[in-house]
Design a protein around this motif. Structure first.
Motif, mmCIF file in Angstrom:
data_model
loop_
_atom_site.group_PDB
_atom_site.id
_atom_site.type_symbol
_atom_site.label_atom_id
_atom_site.label_comp_id
_atom_site.label_asym_id
_atom_site.label_seq_id
_atom_site.Cartn_x
_atom_site.Cartn_y
_atom_site.Cartn_z
ATOM 1 N N TRP A 1 6.773 -0.230 7.736
ATOM 2 C CA TRP A 1 6.164 1.058 7.418
ATOM 3 C C TRP A 1 7.266 2.101 7.219
ATOM 4 C CZ3 TRP A 1 0.867 3.115 8.094
ATOM 5 C CH2 TRP A 1 -0.095 2.096 8.130
ATOM 6 N N LEU A 2 7.268 2.720 6.044
ATOM 7 C CA LEU A 2 8.269 3.728 5.708
ATOM 8 C C LEU A 2 7.560 5.040 5.390
ATOM 9 C CD1 LEU A 2 11.259 4.422 5.106
ATOM 10 C CD2 LEU A 2 10.854 3.662 2.748
ATOM 11 N N MET A 3 7.889 6.079 6.142
ATOM 12 C CA MET A 3 7.303 7.391 5.907
ATOM 13 C C MET A 3 8.195 8.208 4.995
ATOM 14 S SD MET A 3 6.114 10.346 8.619
ATOM 15 C CE MET A 3 7.786 10.864 9.014
ATOM 16 N N THR A 4 7.591 8.867 4.010
ATOM 17 C CA THR A 4 8.327 9.755 3.121
ATOM 18 C C THR A 4 7.654 11.119 3.116
ATOM 19 O OG1 THR A 4 9.177 10.055 0.862
ATOM 20 C CG2 THR A 4 7.012 9.021 1.082
ATOM 21 N N THR A 5 8.448 12.170 3.046
ATOM 22 C CA THR A 5 7.908 13.523 2.999
ATOM 23 C C THR A 5 8.489 14.255 1.801
ATOM 24 O OG1 THR A 5 9.655 14.377 4.462
ATOM 25 C CG2 THR A 5 7.610 13.644 5.500
ATOM 26 N N PRO A 6 7.673 15.055 1.110
ATOM 27 C CA PRO A 6 8.160 15.806 -0.046
ATOM 28 C C PRO A 6 8.786 17.130 0.360
ATOM 29 C CG PRO A 6 5.825 16.170 0.185
ATOM 30 C CD PRO A 6 6.221 15.214 1.295
ATOM 31 N N PHE A 7 9.373 17.797 -0.596
ATOM 32 C CA PHE A 7 10.016 19.086 -0.353
ATOM 33 C C PHE A 7 8.981 20.207 -0.367
ATOM 34 C CE2 PHE A 7 11.913 22.965 -2.215
ATOM 35 C CZ PHE A 7 12.834 23.251 -1.214
ATOM 36 N N LEU A 8 9.104 21.123 0.600
ATOM 37 C CA LEU A 8 8.317 22.353 0.639
ATOM 38 C C LEU A 8 9.275 23.522 0.832
ATOM 39 C CD1 LEU A 8 5.231 21.405 2.869
ATOM 40 C CD2 LEU A 8 5.161 22.059 0.460
ATOM 41 N N ALA B 1 0.831 -1.203 0.000
ATOM 42 C CA ALA B 1 0.000 0.000 0.000
ATOM 43 C C ALA B 1 0.862 1.248 0.000
ATOM 44 C CB ALA B 1 -0.932 0.013 1.215
ATOM 45 N N ILE B 2 0.367 2.273 -0.710
ATOM 46 C CA ILE B 2 0.937 3.621 -0.664
ATOM 47 C C ILE B 2 -0.180 4.538 -0.187
ATOM 48 C CG2 ILE B 2 2.009 5.503 -1.949
ATOM 49 C CD1 ILE B 2 3.027 3.437 -3.956
ATOM 50 N N LEU B 3 0.026 5.221 0.927
ATOM 51 C CA LEU B 3 -0.983 6.078 1.538
ATOM 52 C C LEU B 3 -0.480 7.512 1.604
ATOM 53 C CD1 LEU B 3 -1.803 3.878 4.694
ATOM 54 C CD2 LEU B 3 -2.727 3.620 2.371
ATOM 55 N N SER C 1 6.569 13.407 -7.386
ATOM 56 C CA SER C 1 6.597 14.733 -6.763
ATOM 57 C C SER C 1 6.579 14.654 -5.243
ATOM 58 C CB SER C 1 5.401 15.564 -7.252
ATOM 59 O OG SER C 1 5.457 15.743 -8.651
ATOM 60 N N VAL C 2 5.897 13.661 -4.688
ATOM 61 C CA VAL C 2 5.790 13.572 -3.229
ATOM 62 C C VAL C 2 6.812 12.587 -2.638
ATOM 63 C CG1 VAL C 2 3.394 14.340 -3.139
ATOM 64 C CG2 VAL C 2 3.884 11.898 -3.381
ATOM 65 N N ASN C 3 7.862 12.312 -3.404
ATOM 66 C CA ASN C 3 9.029 11.586 -2.874
ATOM 67 C C ASN C 3 8.785 10.091 -2.644
ATOM 68 O OD1 ASN C 3 11.787 12.096 -2.242
ATOM 69 N ND2 ASN C 3 11.373 11.795 -0.064
ATOM 70 N N VAL C 4 7.905 9.490 -3.449
ATOM 71 C CA VAL C 4 7.664 8.058 -3.307
ATOM 72 C C VAL C 4 8.772 7.232 -3.976
ATOM 73 C CG1 VAL C 4 6.115 6.178 -4.036
ATOM 74 C CG2 VAL C 4 5.175 8.255 -3.010
ATOM 75 N N ILE D 1 4.100 2.352 2.332
ATOM 76 C CA ILE D 1 4.783 3.640 2.177
ATOM 77 C C ILE D 1 3.771 4.726 2.509
ATOM 78 C CG2 ILE D 1 5.800 5.270 0.539
ATOM 79 C CD1 ILE D 1 6.980 2.901 -0.951
ATOM 80 N N PHE D 2 4.157 5.604 3.413
ATOM 81 C CA PHE D 2 3.239 6.630 3.892
ATOM 82 C C PHE D 2 3.775 8.016 3.559
ATOM 83 C CE2 PHE D 2 0.918 9.312 6.731
ATOM 84 C CZ PHE D 2 -0.343 8.722 6.757
ATOM 85 N N VAL D 3 3.000 8.789 2.778
ATOM 86 C CA VAL D 3 3.381 10.160 2.417
ATOM 87 C C VAL D 3 2.784 11.108 3.439
ATOM 88 C CG1 VAL D 3 3.360 11.918 0.618
ATOM 89 C CG2 VAL D 3 3.351 9.490 -0.018
ATOM 90 N N ALA D 4 3.630 11.918 4.065
ATOM 91 C CA ALA D 4 3.185 12.753 5.184
ATOM 92 C C ALA D 4 3.670 14.195 5.022
ATOM 93 C CB ALA D 4 3.703 12.165 6.501
#
Length: 667
Positions: A269-276, A226-228, A350-353, A249-252
């Protein structure tokens, strides 16, 4: 130490922390939800409710590393213990036994099967009998309405039973069998849009079928990967819906630095965050990609955060569709950019997946069904997905190829691709847009007209070529802003205590040029509940001069000029490129975008060198509407909405005496 032992230790520590924590008092909790200077507060006098919301609010702060730790999320019930062989803790085994006994009691009470996802989406604090109110027969009430061209969007799902019984005289029989299938066991090959279940509007006043989170995700044992993605998240709560061995994979939301990062938050469970940029803005997308062991992929676009409050106490909306795996992959097409899977792939990058996926493949999960992001399009067949995907990608986008991939220019492209351009000149249709959201932005006539120009499906080239001095003096376009009034909030089941996810500021409302005359009441069709749903209904005002066929009038040179009024003619002839098929009356958007410049973006530059600035990451879908019945099936708010009366003001949570008193008591 293997993963089961790590997990058992995390659960035990969480439970111990909860047991040692003193009883929570009512508190004021704040979320920065939109980058439009909107602080969001949620309150409740009930201690358990307050604890739940406190946890939810903590998740929504920019400190993503804090929100990812289950050992510090002691305000919610701990995840159920995994049934893993050789688990080291006797307490974990006892928890499993208690869970089995609870399910057995539920089975005796309900008289039907109880799955491992029966109660997780409502939370243990809600009485069992309340969780049983939606029966299978009620859940499909909306499906008795006439099926029609919005079948991909509202209450017309399909399952294997439907396909088997959908021919000739067996069609009705197939539908009857389908209604007997629990939602959690159904597949939705044609797509489905539903509101979420809500304990304050159950059953719904309009009889529409709803989704619970357990029904959206399905049986946890069937999920392979799953990718959330969510803005505000309770990891310990959402964890209950998945098998502990399932890779996720969790986008936060990134932390205050705004840097892209990866972090292991739980075993598998691996959390990834994109650049802001400068840490400013929100990763506001709410989606799921669920890969099942039978090969299918479920795509979920939602307005709800992954916190229990959003799935229990306030109304949201969910669109989902099941996509079959191809018998064999198709070749990669580098030119494909505008179809649904291509846009979704760009969103994931774009969201670093991409680095998160590579990390999982290189370490503990080399056999994931998705080996590269490009596999999404080549390995799954999206041919039955008819909605258009509309993302906003945070950052500055320059040049038309980049600009039309994000924000309201992407909406323009989607409307145009559906053949729903309004056209130009005297024969142009007028588009009225009704924008429902939970956060109010800072509106100017220039931005409202800029958004409306894209919503019409018309290119921003004409808009950008007009002098800025003229654009700033345009009258407000036909835009209705749907937002709850103070009176409406007080009339809901939770009253002012439930208004913490709705925000408008006095400074905005009393601004010199603020469009106060464009505000309309937000009233749920489901009952006495507020809506966190983000939705836009765009409908045409008929013009008898509009031609419905291509090439029925000669082409005239297009003026690169904007008249003083948005509704005045720009040229005298109908654009010959307009093709209207089956006479749609408009379109609808559902997703994470609030109706704000931060969400939809702001244009600058010229028609030769345009620039779009997006503050947030957002994601939603757009679909055509063919008649008034479509609007009734899709709209979350009572339609047509009622305009604010002379004594109405929008709900402003920072002026609520009830919220102030609770805030003072908790300080």
């Amino acid at each position: 130490m293997d993963s089961d032992e790590d997990l058992a230790r995390a659960i035990a520590l969480s439970l111990q922390d909860q047991a040692n924590k003193p009883k929570a008092q009512p508190e004021v909790h704040v979320i920065d939800d939109s980058s439009d200077d909107d602080e969001i507060t949620i309150l409740d006098e009930d201690p358990q409710f307050s604890r739940d919301l406190k946890r939810a609010m903590k998740q929504s702060k920019a400190e993503a590393e804090t929100s990812a730790s289950t050992s510090r999320n002691a305000t919610s019930p701990a995840p159920p213990a995994p049934q893993a062989p050789g688990a080291p803790s006797g307490f974990i085994s006892e928890r499993a036994k208690m869970e089995q006994e609870r399910l057995a009691r539920l089975k005796r009470l309900r008289g039907d099967s109880v799955t491992d996802t029966t109660s997780a989406d409502q939370g243990d604090q809600i009485p069992v009998m309340k969780r049983q109110r939606v029966s299978p027969s009620r859940a499909y009430a909306g499906n008795n309405r006439a099926a029609h061209s919005v079948s991909a969007f509202a209450s017309s799902s399909s399952s294997g039973v439907d396909e088997a019984g959908g021919k000739g005289g067996g069609k009705e029989k197939g539908k009857e069998k389908e209604r007997d299938v629990p939602t959690i066991d159904r597949t939705f090959w044609d797509g489905e849009l539903r509101p979420t279940a809500n304990r304050h509007a159950e059953p719904r006043a309009d009889g529409r079928a709803t989704f619970r989170l357990s029904e959206v995700i399905g049986h946890k044992s069937n999920i392979e990967f799953a990718i959330l993605s969510s803005f505000s998240t309770s990891i310990s709560w959402i964890y209950e819906f998945f098998d502990p061995h399932t890779p996720v994979i969790f986008v936060a939301q990134p932390d205050s630095s705004g840097n892209a990062a990866l972090k292991n938050v739980l075993p598998n469970w691996l959390m990834t965050t994109p650049f802001l940029r400068n840490g400013y803005g929100c990763q506001h997308m709410k989606f799921m990609l669920l890969f099942y062991k039978d090969g299918r992929l479920r795509v979920v676009i939602s307005t709800a955060n992954l916190i229990d409050y959003d799935w229990r106490d306030i109304e949201n909306a969910v669109w989902l569709q099941d996509v079959p795996r191809r018998p064999s992959p198709i070749p990669h097409d580098p030119k494909a950019k505008d179809d649904f899977p291509s846009i979704m792939q760009n969103v994931l990058r774009s969201v670093n997946v991409r680095p998160a996926l590579a990390n999982m493949l290189a370490n503990d999960h080399p056999n994931l069904p998705l080996q590269t992001i490009a596999d999404l399009r080549t390995h799954w067949d999206f041919s039955k997905v008819k909605v258009k995907l509309v993302p906003s990608i945070a950052g500055k986008h320059e040049g038309w190829p980049a600009v039309v991939q994000s924000g309201h220019p992407r909406l323009m492209k989607a409307v145009r691709d559906m053949g729903l351009r309004t056209g130009k000149g005297k024969a142009a249709k007028e588009l009225v847009v009704e924008c429902q959201g939970s956060s109010i932005g800072t509106y100017t006539t220039q931005w409202l007209n800029e958004f409306h120009h894209s919503a019409r499906g018309e290119s921003a080239e004409d808009w950008l070529d007009a002098p800025r001095s003229r654009r700033t003096k345009l009258p407000f376009p036909p835009v209705k802003i749907i937002f709850p009034s103070l009176k409406r909030v007080r009339a809901t089941a939770l009253g002012e205590r439930g208004g913490g996810t709705m925000f408008c500021k006095r400074a905005q409302w009393e601004g010199k040029n603020f469009p106060r005359g464009s505000f309309y009441e937000s009233e749920s069709r489901g009952g006495r509940t507020l809506m966190h749903t983000k939705m836009i209904i765009g409908t045409f005002r008929s013009n008898p001069l509009v031609s419905v066929g291509a090439g029925t009038s000669k082409s005239a040179p297009q003026k690169k000029q904007l008249e003083d009024s948005e509704t005045e003619p720009e040229d005298d002839d109908v654009d010959p490129d307009i093709q209207i098929v089956n006479e749609p009356i408009g379109w609808a958007y559902v997703g994470s975008h609030n109706f704000t410049p931060s969400a939809w973006g702001t244009l600058s530059g010229s028609s030769f060198n345009p620039s779009l600035n997006n503050i947030n990451y957002e994601l939603g879908i757009v679909m055509p509407l063919y008649n008034d019945e479509d609007i009734d099936r899709v709209s979350c708010f009572k339609h047509p909405p009622k305009k604010y009366g002379s004594d109405d003001v929008p709900w402003m949570q920072d002026e609520s005496l009830i919220l102030r008193e609770i805030a003072a008591a908790s300080s």
